[in-house]
Design an enzyme around this catalytic site. Structure first.
Site, PDB file in Angstrom:
ATOM      1  N   ARG A 116     -65.321 -16.246   6.851  1.00 19.68           N
ATOM      2  CA  ARG A 116     -65.375 -15.371   8.021  1.00 19.68           C
ATOM      3  C   ARG A 116     -65.010 -16.184   9.262  1.00 19.68           C
ATOM      4  O   ARG A 116     -65.338 -17.366   9.364  1.00 19.68           O
ATOM      5  CB  ARG A 116     -66.783 -14.785   8.203  1.00 19.68           C
ATOM      6  CG  ARG A 116     -67.146 -13.694   7.207  1.00 19.68           C
ATOM      7  CD  ARG A 116     -66.358 -12.410   7.427  1.00 19.68           C
ATOM      8  NE  ARG A 116     -66.759 -11.341   6.524  1.00 19.68           N
ATOM      9  CZ  ARG A 116     -66.163 -11.061   5.354  1.00 19.68           C
ATOM     10  NH1 ARG A 116     -65.141 -11.773   4.943  1.00 19.68           N
ATOM     11  NH2 ARG A 116     -66.603 -10.055   4.607  1.00 19.68           N
TER      12      ARG A 116
ATOM     13  N   HIS B 112     -56.348 -12.048   6.899  1.00 21.01           N
ATOM     14  CA  HIS B 112     -57.484 -11.648   6.057  1.00 21.01           C
ATOM     15  C   HIS B 112     -56.956 -11.076   4.727  1.00 21.01           C
ATOM     16  O   HIS B 112     -57.253  -9.937   4.371  1.00 21.01           O
ATOM     17  CB  HIS B 112     -58.367 -10.616   6.768  1.00 21.01           C
ATOM     18  CG  HIS B 112     -59.760 -10.561   6.202  1.00 21.01           C
ATOM     19  ND1 HIS B 112     -60.872 -10.414   6.973  1.00 21.01           N
ATOM     20  CD2 HIS B 112     -60.221 -10.637   4.933  1.00 21.01           C
ATOM     21  CE1 HIS B 112     -61.960 -10.394   6.220  1.00 21.01           C
ATOM     22  NE2 HIS B 112     -61.580 -10.532   4.953  1.00 21.01           N
TER      23      HIS B 112
END
Ligand code: NAP
Ligand code: GLV
Length: 309
Positions: A224, A272
């Site tokens: 993250r 991502h």
């Protein structure tokens, strides 16, 4: 049973088909077409709009389409008593391990250096090293970190892992907790982050940690954006403490157009993209939990809200 599906990134048709193949009488409603919210038993979600889950009065379980649930837990309106299950799925695990291997191989064979040389039209050979000379450290030895460690080991790399509780994985040097973090970091060529984002791990990739790595180490953050202190990365690249970084995740996604990471010569960016569940595979996990919910049996892959993963 009625399930609501809400995700900006996943294909609702493929997921509905895969779920109904396994549970033919399941009714799937795709957000925003909720119908009567009082009829909805469960939700299958990735980045649901804030407040959606709180608006479902009969909700009995939330199934995350992602392995990480930090964004779900950050929704202050999330109903406190509803269980949350995260995604654990072979297709998600395989694609993450494959993505990590790709980047470790890239660094091991100095492709980042050759790319920089190409910019300068410079022809300079770096003699290849044996795989075991590259020491890869994986932060997080859970579902994804554990599989990644095993795949890297199978390729001949020297692999170390770090987790909260000590693991025992054949061939992998396992370290645990803050007390063993220095020993874990001391000789790494490549650091791969596969931690969940929790209050304990937020900002863990910072200047203090980079200072404990060997000069010239490379960083791969696939977990993250909140794990990374962005200005500390820029400083570590500037000083040479880190030679290069690969970032798949960011505090703000999409990464804003003017962000300094975009044009940095020693940062590789992916959107991502490391790993997602394929519906045909991930639906197996969700269907098993739906059957358990229907039969009143314990759910699998429950999130511990207290620890945040
Ligand atoms: P997991 O199975 O829950 O494993 C988490 C691991 O992190 C465990 O080994 C855990 O230690 C360790 N850990 C947690 N807090 C820690 C701490 N404070 N100090 C040291 N170790 C700690 O999670 P997972 O399925 O592997 O997923 C990991 C993360 O990958 C997700 O949370 C998500 O953020 C990220 N992800 C990213 C993508 C992408 O496309 N970029 C895709 C999927 C997932 P213990 O084993 O001791 O509990
Ligand atoms: C993706 O980031 C996930 O958590 O599965």
């Amino acid at each position: 049973m009625v399930l609501v599906f809400a995700s900006p990134d996943d294909d609702p048709v493929a997921w509905t088909h895969a779920l109904r193949k396994r549970i033919p009488d399941l009714e799937v409603r795709v957000f925003p077409e909720l119908g009567d919210p009082r009829e909805i038993d469960a939700a299958l979600v990735w980045l649901p709009p804030p407040g959606l889950l709180a608006s479902l009065p009969a909700l009995r379980a939330v199934f995350s389409l992602g392995a990480g649930v930090d964004r779900l837990l950050a929704d202050p309106t999330l109903p406190v008593e509803v269980p949350i299950c995260r995604m654990v799925d072979p297709s998600l695990t395989r694609s993450m391990a494959e993505f990590a291997l790709l980047h470790v191989l890239r660094y091991h064979r100095d492709l980042d250096v050759y790319e920089a040389q190409q910019q300068r039209s410079e022809w300079r050979l770096l003699l290849p090293k044996p795989a075991e000379a590259t020491v890869v450290g994986i932060m997080g030895l859970g579902e994804l970190g554990g599989a990644t460690a095993r795949l890297l080991l199978a390729h001949g790399f020297t692999v170390k892992g770090w987790s909260r509780h000590r693991k025992a994985i054949d061939g992998i040097g396992c370290f645990a907790g803050e007390a063993e973090l220095d020993a874990f970091l001391a000789d790494l060529s490549v650091l791969v982050c596969l931690l969940p984002l929790t209050p304990e791990t937020r900002g863990i990739l910072n200047g203090d940690l980079f200072a404990r790595l060997p000069e010239g180490a490379r960083l791969v953050n696939l977990a993250r954006g909140g794990h990374l202190v962005e200005e500390d990365l820029l400083a570590a690249l500037e000083s040479g403490r880190l030679a290069h970084a690969t970032l798949d995740v960011f505090v703000q996604e999409p990464l804003p157009k003017g962000h300094p990471f975009w044009r940095h010569p020693r940062i590789t960016i992916t959107p991502h993209a490391a790993s997602y569940s394929l519906p045909e595979s991930g639906a197996e996990t969700v269907a098993e939990n739906l059957r358990r919910l229907r039969d009143g049996r314990p759910l699998l892959h429950l999130v511990d809200r207290g620890r945040g993963y």
